[in-house]
Design a protein around this motif. Structure first.
Motif, PDB file in Angstrom:
ATOM      1  N   ALA A  93      -9.432   3.166   0.433  1.00  0.00           N
ATOM      2  CA  ALA A  93      -8.219   2.341   0.422  1.00  0.00           C
ATOM      3  C   ALA A  93      -7.477   2.443   1.752  1.00  0.00           C
ATOM      4  O   ALA A  93      -6.897   1.476   2.231  1.00  0.00           O
ATOM      5  CB  ALA A  93      -7.305   2.760  -0.725  1.00  0.00           C
ATOM      6  N   ARG A 102      -2.417  -1.015  -3.447  1.00  0.00           N
ATOM      7  CA  ARG A 102      -3.488  -0.248  -2.814  1.00  0.00           C
ATOM      8  C   ARG A 102      -3.035   1.198  -2.692  1.00  0.00           C
ATOM      9  O   ARG A 102      -2.007   1.475  -2.078  1.00  0.00           O
ATOM     10  CB  ARG A 102      -3.756  -0.840  -1.435  1.00  0.00           C
ATOM     11  CG  ARG A 102      -4.885  -0.180  -0.668  1.00  0.00           C
ATOM     12  CD  ARG A 102      -4.978  -0.747   0.730  1.00  0.00           C
ATOM     13  NE  ARG A 102      -5.299  -2.170   0.730  1.00  0.00           N
ATOM     14  CZ  ARG A 102      -6.523  -2.647   0.533  1.00  0.00           C
ATOM     15  NH1 ARG A 102      -7.517  -1.838   0.327  1.00  0.00           N
ATOM     16  NH2 ARG A 102      -6.735  -3.949   0.548  1.00  0.00           N
ATOM     17  N   GLY A 137       0.814  -1.221   0.000  1.00  0.00           N
ATOM     18  CA  GLY A 137       0.000   0.000   0.000  1.00  0.00           C
ATOM     19  C   GLY A 137       0.837   1.255   0.000  1.00  0.00           C
ATOM     20  O   GLY A 137       1.929   1.283   0.557  1.00  0.00           O
TER      21      GLY A 137
END
Ligand SMILES: [Zn+2]
Length: 419
Positions: free
Chosen positions: A328, A243, A222
């Motif tokens: 997210a 992400r 992420g």
């Protein structure tokens, strides 16, 4: 013209802590004691020597040859050779800087002063150095990869990180400093002259390549950005399927700009209501992603009712564009929520750049200089009154440093002879 087919010897310099200078001069005359001291130190810091690719080490090291550093008052420097692969290691004692006349303690004091916010020129005066010598020292540190130095400290490559560009100036040109931060350490500090997705991809790609070289299985989970289009595009290019989150604090700062032509108290009330909405989401107290979507819709309706239809529509559209990035963040508890630590890193670097405007000359090595500053950011311990006083960023993040002396650490960690 000289035929330039000379063999390029790999640089295998290592910096060794002999504790004090007299120890070094004592063991200079005793080959066995010298090798033992060197090996004991390497063992103590848990490093390995960079032998030839075919050699696993484990052979004997013998003293190979010495040379004399004339500029340092004729200090004798020994080389060690592996009896198996013949790799030659140059052993620099802790009180000698590679290629430099400057004493490490002088460099250390000048760099600490610089880290504390003094201008390059003033730091140089304090250390009786030329500003250019100090500038070159920082550039020399910046020749070494941040990824290599950080992983040598035992830090794992970051599965989650913050990415954003600092807008800065070099002379009259606008320039951008693409940055990757995880917690208190900078993993990448680049330099580009435009903010296109291609330029940013190129810069962030340097970090990605260095990371893959270090750990071929490295996968990013992420990334948090401020939502700038070029940044998110470059992240998608380099890390497909990652992400991508948008900073929640940034969202809060942006809201007032979406509210036009209303009285300031109304704007303030809306901002504080939005703050409550986001901070509940941050605390994740039962606020699931679908609940956030519902609340955002209701909030946009509320804006329309209190600040007029035009503002309502603008806020609704903005939510539409950004909400995927906020989801997210909330969907994965390991995602960073705000880019505060990245802003702190940027501010620290900006203060240094401001202090040395005079060195932004066209022929300068901006990239090396910036990377040198990033090493200092990661390894100089925090000063008095700081939250983590006495620790450096690497230590705060759980990394280990070889010794208690941060500048010696920098000398050791940037030695090319370690693996
Ligand atoms: Zn070997």
């Amino acid at each position: 013209m000289r035929n330039t087919t000379r063999q390029t010897r790999e640089n295998r310099t290592i910096t060794i802590d002999f504790q004090d200078e007299t120890t070094y001069f004592q063991v200079l005359g005793d080959g066995k004691a010298f090798v033992e001291l060197v090996m004991a130190f390497i063992l103590a810091i848990g490093f390995q020597l960079k032998h030839q690719a075919t050699c696993r080490g484990g052979g004997c090291l013998t003293r190979h040859s010495h040379y004399v550093r004339v500029r340092l008052g004729g200090i004798r420097i020994w080389r060690l050779q592996c009896t198996r692969c013949k790799a030659v290691f140059t052993v620099l004692p802790h009180f000698v800087l590679r290629y430099r006349q400057m004493r490490p303690e002088v460099a250390r004091d000048a760099l600490v002063a610089m880290q504390g916010g003094l201008s390059l020129e003033l730091c140089a005066v304090i250390g009786h150095l030329s500003p250019m010598a100090l500038y070159r020292l920082v550039c020399a540190l910046g020749q070494h990869s941040l990824v290599t130095v950080l992983t040598r400290c035992g830090l794992a490559l970051p599965p989650y990180f913050l990415a954003d560009e600092k807008h800065s100036r070099c002379l009259t040109n606008k320039v951008y400093l693409p940055t990757v931060v995880s917690g208190r350490v900078i993993w990448h500090l680049g330099y580009t002259e435009d903010a296109s997705a291609a330029a940013l991809t190129q810069s962030y790609g340097e970090f990605h390549r260095a990371a893959l070289q270090q750990e071929p299985a490295y996968r990013v989970q992420g990334i948090l950005t401020d939502g700038f289009d070029s940044t998110t595009k470059s992240m998608r290019t380099l890390f497909p399927g990652v992400r991508l989150g948008n900073c929640l604090r940034h969202a809060l700062m942006k809201l007032p700009k979406k509210l036009a032509a209303i009285a300031s108290p109304v704007r303030q009330v809306l901002r504080s209501q939005f703050h409550t909405l986001l901070s509940r989401a941050r605390q994740r107290k039962g606020l699931r992603v679908f609940a956030l979507g519902q609340r955002l819709r209701r909030f946009a309706d509320h804006v329309a009712a209190t600040a007029g239809a035009a503002n309502g529509a603008r806020v609704r559209q903005w939510f539409q564009d950004k909400k995927a990035g906020w989801y997210a963040v909330l969907e994965d508890p390991r995602m960073p929520v705000t880019s505060t630590l990245l802003d702190q890193a940027h501010n620290a670097i900006e203060r240094k750049l401001f202090a040395m405007k005079g060195f932004h000359h066209p022929g300068g090595s901006q990239q090396a200089f910036l990377r040198g500053l990033a090493h200092l950011y990661n390894l100089v311990p925090y000063q008095r009154r700081a939250q983590h006083v006495g620790q450096c960023g690497v230590e705060v993040e759980g990394g280990r440093v070889p010794t208690r002396d941060w500048f010696l650490n920098l000398q050791i960690l940037t030695s090319e002879g370690f693996r």
